[in-house]
Write a protein that holds these residues in place. Structure first.
Motif, short mmCIF file in Angstrom:
data_model
loop_
_atom_site.label_atom_id
_atom_site.label_comp_id
_atom_site.label_asym_id
_atom_site.label_seq_id
_atom_site.Cartn_x
_atom_site.Cartn_y
_atom_site.Cartn_z
N ARG A 37 2.15 -3.64 0.54
CA ARG A 37 2.71 -4.65 1.47
C ARG A 37 1.81 -4.82 2.69
N VAL A 38 1.37 -3.70 3.27
CA VAL A 38 0.51 -3.76 4.46
C VAL A 38 -0.81 -4.45 4.13
N MET A 39 -1.41 -4.10 3.03
CA MET A 39 -2.70 -4.68 2.64
C MET A 39 -2.57 -6.18 2.39
N GLU A 40 -1.55 -6.58 1.66
CA GLU A 40 -1.38 -8.00 1.36
C GLU A 40 -1.05 -8.80 2.62
N ARG A 41 -0.20 -8.24 3.48
CA ARG A 41 0.14 -8.91 4.74
C ARG A 41 -1.09 -9.06 5.64
N SER A 42 -2.03 -8.12 5.51
CA SER A 42 -3.25 -8.16 6.32
C SER A 42 -4.35 -9.01 5.69
N GLY A 43 -4.07 -9.59 4.52
CA GLY A 43 -5.06 -10.41 3.83
C GLY A 43 -6.15 -9.60 3.17
N LEU A 44 -5.84 -8.36 2.81
CA LEU A 44 -6.82 -7.46 2.21
C LEU A 44 -6.42 -7.19 0.75
N ALA A 45 -6.69 -8.16 -0.10
CA ALA A 45 -6.25 -8.06 -1.50
C ALA A 45 -7.14 -7.15 -2.34
N GLU A 46 -8.35 -6.88 -1.88
CA GLU A 46 -9.29 -6.04 -2.63
C GLU A 46 -9.11 -4.57 -2.24
N PHE A 47 -8.24 -3.88 -2.97
CA PHE A 47 -8.04 -2.46 -2.70
C PHE A 47 -7.63 -1.74 -3.97
N GLU A 48 -7.85 -0.44 -3.95
CA GLU A 48 -7.42 0.43 -5.04
C GLU A 48 -6.83 1.69 -4.43
N VAL A 49 -5.89 2.30 -5.16
CA VAL A 49 -5.27 3.54 -4.71
C VAL A 49 -5.47 4.57 -5.81
N LEU A 50 -6.14 5.66 -5.47
CA LEU A 50 -6.36 6.76 -6.41
C LEU A 50 -5.53 7.95 -5.95
N PHE A 51 -4.55 8.31 -6.77
CA PHE A 51 -3.74 9.49 -6.51
C PHE A 51 -4.37 10.67 -7.25
N VAL A 52 -4.51 11.80 -6.56
CA VAL A 52 -5.05 13.00 -7.19
C VAL A 52 -3.95 14.05 -7.21
N ASP A 53 -3.40 14.28 -8.40
CA ASP A 53 -2.32 15.24 -8.59
C ASP A 53 -2.93 16.63 -8.70
N ASP A 54 -2.73 17.43 -7.68
CA ASP A 54 -3.35 18.75 -7.58
C ASP A 54 -2.47 19.82 -8.24
#
Length: 196
Positions: free
Chosen positions: A24-41
């Protein structure tokens, strides 16, 4: 491209909420180019099932990797840094203590010419048993290193990719990334953030 690296251990209850808030924050800020990498430790709860669900629902934005056992935050971050594509990398904790609403503030500080921006939980919502050792650690680290940050241990940080390319992490060195970056000649900044 902005990449998020989020290490986690037994955080099944927060993962979907965290991703949706970041998006939501990224889209509202006009930053559509993003990725989220979760690292399950090495989680032993249902965290991996939640990550699989997120990956199926948002395949172009969510990636996850899983350790067979708990290796610690430095190893999780190192693995994450090696697998993201962004020129800017943001790290944050998975337990919702870090507020994604702060992301634009980190990016703005990078725009001012900083290479690494560290969060400072000016008002911590933790008991004295956590805040007092943290204050002692930060005061000692400031004095010994000469790097004038208030909160070295805050996991909410933003980096230019070249900072992370020049630093090798192991053990508990993730706590000292700003110092290692400073010694490499990078410009370090800090912003006050809220603590949930």
């Amino acid at each position: 491209m902005i990449s998020f690296v989020i290490p986690l251990y037994n955080e099944e209850a927060t993962l979907i909420l965290l991703y949706e808030h970041i998006a939501r924050v990224m889209e509202r800020s006009g930053l559509a180019e993003f990725e989220v990498l979760f690292v399950d430790d090495g989680s032993t709860d249902g965290s991996w099932k939640q990550l699989e669900l997120l990956g199926q629902t948002y395949p172009s934005r969510v990636k996850a990797m899983r350790f067979r056992r708990n290796f610690g935050k430095a190893q999780a971050l190192t693995a994450g840094f090696a697998h993201v594509r962004g020129d800017i990398i943001i790290t944050m904790d998975a337990d919702l203590q870090d507020d994604p609403e702060e992301i634009p503030q980190f990016l703005q500080k990078l725009e001012e010419g900083y290479d690494l921006v560290s969060g400072w939980k000016r008002k911590r919502n933790d008991p004295l048993s956590k805040t007092l050792p943290s204050k002692l650690f930060n005061a000692t680290t400031r004095k010994v290193s000469g790097v004038q940050l208030h909160d070295f241990n805050c996991g909410f940080k933003a980096y230019r990719k070249e900072v992370l390319s020049s630093i090798k992490l192991y053990g508990e060195l993730h706590r000292y990334i700003p110092i290692l970056a400073h010694y490499q000649g990078f410009k370090i900044g800090e912003i006050a953030i809220s603590h949930n």
